[in-house]
Motif scaffolding. Structure first.
Motif, PDB file in Angstrom:
ATOM      1  N   ALA A   1     -25.918   1.081 -56.444  1.00 15.31           N
ATOM      2  CA  ALA A   1     -25.764   2.410 -55.854  1.00 15.31           C
ATOM      3  C   ALA A   1     -26.720   3.411 -56.492  1.00 15.31           C
ATOM      4  CB  ALA A   1     -24.317   2.873 -56.010  1.00 15.31           C
ATOM      5  N   ALA A   2     -26.898   3.328 -57.805  1.00 17.18           N
ATOM      6  CA  ALA A   2     -27.801   4.256 -58.494  1.00 17.18           C
ATOM      7  C   ALA A   2     -29.229   4.112 -57.987  1.00 17.18           C
ATOM      8  CB  ALA A   2     -27.735   4.015 -60.000  1.00 17.18           C
ATOM      9  N   LEU A   3     -29.684   2.874 -57.827  1.00 18.12           N
ATOM     10  CA  LEU A   3     -31.044   2.658 -57.327  1.00 18.12           C
ATOM     11  C   LEU A   3     -31.178   3.154 -55.890  1.00 18.12           C
ATOM     12  CD1 LEU A   3     -31.797  -0.860 -58.834  1.00 18.12           C
ATOM     13  CD2 LEU A   3     -32.841   1.323 -59.495  1.00 18.12           C
ATOM     14  N   ALA A   4     -30.157   2.896 -55.070  1.00 16.82           N
ATOM     15  CA  ALA A   4     -30.201   3.354 -53.686  1.00 16.82           C
ATOM     16  C   ALA A   4     -30.207   4.880 -53.614  1.00 16.82           C
ATOM     17  CB  ALA A   4     -29.015   2.787 -52.909  1.00 16.82           C
ATOM     18  N   ARG A   5     -29.381   5.520 -54.438  1.00 11.57           N
ATOM     19  CA  ARG A   5     -29.347   6.980 -54.451  1.00 11.57           C
ATOM     20  C   ARG A   5     -30.666   7.557 -54.970  1.00 11.57           C
ATOM     21  NH1 ARG A   5     -26.509  10.322 -51.992  1.00 11.57           N
ATOM     22  NH2 ARG A   5     -25.653  11.555 -53.708  1.00 11.57           N
ATOM     23  N   ALA A   6     -31.293   6.859 -55.923  1.00  9.50           N
ATOM     24  CA  ALA A   6     -32.604   7.291 -56.396  1.00  9.50           C
ATOM     25  C   ALA A   6     -33.624   7.284 -55.272  1.00  9.50           C
ATOM     26  CB  ALA A   6     -33.067   6.392 -57.547  1.00  9.50           C
ATOM     27  N   TYR A   7     -33.428   6.392 -54.312  1.00 12.50           N
ATOM     28  CA  TYR A   7     -34.341   6.307 -53.171  1.00 12.50           C
ATOM     29  C   TYR A   7     -33.947   7.285 -52.057  1.00 12.50           C
ATOM     30  CZ  TYR A   7     -37.623   4.263 -49.893  1.00 12.50           C
ATOM     31  OH  TYR A   7     -38.668   4.081 -49.011  1.00 12.50           O
ATOM     32  N   GLY A   8     -32.843   7.997 -52.228  1.00 13.34           N
ATOM     33  CA  GLY A   8     -32.448   8.995 -51.249  1.00 13.34           C
ATOM     34  C   GLY A   8     -31.422   8.547 -50.238  1.00 13.34           C
ATOM     35  N   VAL A   9     -30.771   7.411 -50.479  1.00  9.56           N
ATOM     36  CA  VAL A   9     -29.779   6.888 -49.542  1.00  9.56           C
ATOM     37  C   VAL A   9     -28.518   7.750 -49.572  1.00  9.56           C
ATOM     38  CG1 VAL A   9     -28.217   4.927 -49.134  1.00  9.56           C
ATOM     39  CG2 VAL A   9     -30.651   4.535 -49.587  1.00  9.56           C
ATOM     40  N   GLU A  10     -27.940   8.002 -48.400  1.00 13.06           N
ATOM     41  CA  GLU A  10     -26.748   8.831 -48.283  1.00 13.06           C
ATOM     42  C   GLU A  10     -25.505   8.071 -48.759  1.00 13.06           C
ATOM     43  OE1 GLU A  10     -26.537  12.057 -47.407  1.00 13.06           O
ATOM     44  OE2 GLU A  10     -28.735  12.021 -47.440  1.00 13.06           O
ATOM     45  N   PRO A  11     -24.473   8.784 -49.203  1.00 15.51           N
ATOM     46  CA  PRO A  11     -23.257   8.137 -49.719  1.00 15.51           C
ATOM     47  C   PRO A  11     -22.599   7.176 -48.741  1.00 15.51           C
ATOM     48  CG  PRO A  11     -23.263  10.450 -50.322  1.00 15.51           C
ATOM     49  CD  PRO A  11     -24.430  10.258 -49.411  1.00 15.51           C
ATOM     50  N   ALA A  12     -22.566   7.506 -47.463  1.00 14.26           N
ATOM     51  CA  ALA A  12     -21.908   6.639 -46.481  1.00 14.26           C
ATOM     52  C   ALA A  12     -22.561   5.268 -46.424  1.00 14.26           C
ATOM     53  CB  ALA A  12     -21.921   7.294 -45.103  1.00 14.26           C
ATOM     54  N   ALA A  13     -23.874   5.211 -46.611  1.00 17.09           N
ATOM     55  CA  ALA A  13     -24.566   3.918 -46.585  1.00 17.09           C
ATOM     56  C   ALA A  13     -24.221   3.084 -47.809  1.00 17.09           C
ATOM     57  CB  ALA A  13     -26.081   4.132 -46.495  1.00 17.09           C
ATOM     58  N   VAL A  14     -23.984   3.737 -48.959  1.00 16.74           N
ATOM     59  CA  VAL A  14     -23.534   3.009 -50.149  1.00 16.74           C
ATOM     60  C   VAL A  14     -22.204   2.329 -49.840  1.00 16.74           C
ATOM     61  CG1 VAL A  14     -22.811   3.197 -52.547  1.00 16.74           C
ATOM     62  CG2 VAL A  14     -24.765   4.536 -51.720  1.00 16.74           C
ATOM     63  N   ARG A  15     -21.272   3.102 -49.307  1.00 15.64           N
ATOM     64  CA  ARG A  15     -19.955   2.543 -48.956  1.00 15.64           C
ATOM     65  C   ARG A  15     -20.083   1.399 -47.963  1.00 15.64           C
ATOM     66  NH1 ARG A  15     -17.362   6.431 -45.219  1.00 15.64           N
ATOM     67  NH2 ARG A  15     -18.785   5.290 -43.842  1.00 15.64           N
TER      68      ARG A  15
END
Length: 475
Positions: free
Chosen positions: A303-317
């Protein structure tokens, strides 16, 4: 050599195998004069050599230590040890040595396409799961991606193939990082550090240094494990681009610039507007499959790497919900007579077994195999209170038995004096005898499998087959 004209360049490829053969073909296709050197000279190697020679690639079998004349570059298989005479000769001659990861990194964009950024992951354990979680999250965000590197699609195929990617989720081993001096990831994570492959690296310090290469030149985020100070130390030592941030993950309540867990919720206090006072909900612990502590840590790193790339929270879930773990990684096989049977054959070292054992309260542990120089006192001390019983098998089972005698003498131990593949069925029978309803029979061997099985997959399959046979008998 980033944008080198490969035409006529003399390149030696070290090793026939999953990385060497594709590298030789790619370089030959770019116009290089390629010579492959290989230690082995068996029937399989001769067949591989014949295929390459038919394409105009020279191959030297049984001669992996001699540097061919006119060599301007070596591209090595990641497993070749740095101390080989071939590399000593290269150093004396001033010839650079790259791995296949370095080659792929240098070839990005040579076909005119914009290179996809790399989100890179390493660590002693959990790399594959984390990278596959990350790819699932990126896909849920609508991005064109692939899990590549030490997993799935080869990096050369990803970089040079017809398919274009927005971003790549890249698993990198310590071997690969050793031979990748110019790699510069968008963001990277070191999940954990524990002694492993020390026969290759020579020391824990050298092993950690190679892992730490993944942070060099990071642009956006260096993700570390707050429970493993050695990973944060590597971040401190890294030379990163200005503005790159250190982002921690923790199974507890996160501080600013961390991701963590609060009341069963995965939360982000790193990539929010006011990280001093705010946290963003990403997913529930129940969205992680399986929700074992070490796997939740994997999910937070992804999740941290995805958020670093700008991914929205819903996509993490959604990505975590969509993810399905690979076989033999803390995989529930069956429940028989109120006892759960779990296959974690991938736990091939003590660090992985420790994480697996921490996931259950009352365990009958099946362990043993090739210890690879490991000791087991710390592992046994940490899990002793969770053990209902232990079943040991494999070549180095005595090392675990002795640690159990020192630190858990009250735990019943069954020592199977056999190393044939049929021992697994007996191990499951003995584990079932020791177990009580509510227990977990956990195969987390803490050892490699090659004394009895071709690989950990075959060991896991043998365990699952034995469990299913027992389930059928109980019907």
């Amino acid at each position: 050599m980033s944008n080198v004209d490969w035409q006529g360049k003399h390149v030696t490829v070290a090793g026939l195998g999953v990385s060497g053969i594709p590298a030789a073909r790619v370089l030959h296709g770019l116009g290089a004069v390629v010579t492959v050197v290989n230690d082995g000279d068996d029937e399989r190697s001769r067949a591989q050599a014949a295929e390459l020679e038919a394409q105009g690639i020279a191959v030297r079998l049984g001669d992996g230590d001699t540097l061919p004349e006119s060599t301007e570059l070596i591209v090595t298989a990641p497993g070749w040890k740095p101390g080989k005479p071939l590399f000593a000769a290269a150093a004396e001659a001033g010839v650079p040595v790259w791995g296949d990861v370095e080659l792929a990194w240098r070839l990005r964009g040579q076909d005119g396409r914009e290179p996809a950024p790399w989100l890179a992951v390493t660590g002693t354990n959990g790399k594959t799961t984390t990278v596959r979680m990350l790819a699932s999250i990126l896909e849920a965000a609508g991005l064109r991606t692939a899990a590549v590197g030490n997993i799935g699609v080869s990096l050369l195929d990803a970089v040079l193939g017809e398919e274009s990617y927005d971003v790549l989720a890249v698993e990198l081993s310590s071997y690969q990082l050793h031979w990748a001096p110019s790699l510069r990831a968008h963001s990277a994570a070191v999940l954990n550090l524990a002694p492993d492959h020390l026969d290759w690296h020579g020391s824990m310090e050298a092993y950690a240094a190679d892992k730490g290469r993944i942070y060099e030149g990071n642009r956006i985020a260096c993700v570390y494990n707050a429970a493993d100070p050695a990973t944060e130390d590597l971040v401190r030592e890294a030379d990163v681009e200005e503005g790159c941030r250190a982002i921690g993950f923790t199974l507890g309540t996160p501080g600013p610039s961390q991701l963590g867990v609060v009341d069963g919720i995965l939360v982000d206090r790193a990539f929010v507007r006011n990280r001093q006072k705010q946290a963003q909900e990403l997913a529930e612990v129940a969205d992680v499959n399986p929700p074992a502590p070490h796997n939740i840590a994997n999910a937070l790193a992804a999740a941290a790497l995805a958020r670093a790339y700008g991914v929205e929270p819903a996509a993490v879930r959604d990505g975590l919900r969509n993810f399905r773990p690979d076989p033999h990684r803390i995989e529930h096989v069956a429940d028989v007579a109120g006892v759960a049977y779990v296959d974690d054959s991938k736990a091939t070292n003590t660090h992985a077994a420790e994480a697996s054992l921490a996931a259950y309260d009352s365990i009958v542990w099946i362990a043993g195999g090739l210890a690879k120089g490991a000791t087991f006192d710390e592992l046994v001390t940490g899990c002793a209170k969770r053990l209902r019983g232990v079943v040991l098998m494999g070549a180095d089972r005595a090392l675990i038995r002795e640690a159990l005698a020192r630190h858990a003498p009250e735990v019943p131990v069954v020592d199977l004096d056999r190393t044939d593949t049929g021992a697994m069925s007996e191990a499951v029978r003995e584990a079932a005898r020791l177990a009580r309803p509510g227990d977990t029979v956990l195969m987390a061997p803490a050892c490699a499998s090659m004394d009895m099985f071709v690989n950990y997959n075959k060991r896991g399959e043998a365990f699952a087959d034995a469990v299913r046979a027992r389930a059928a008998e109980s019907v």
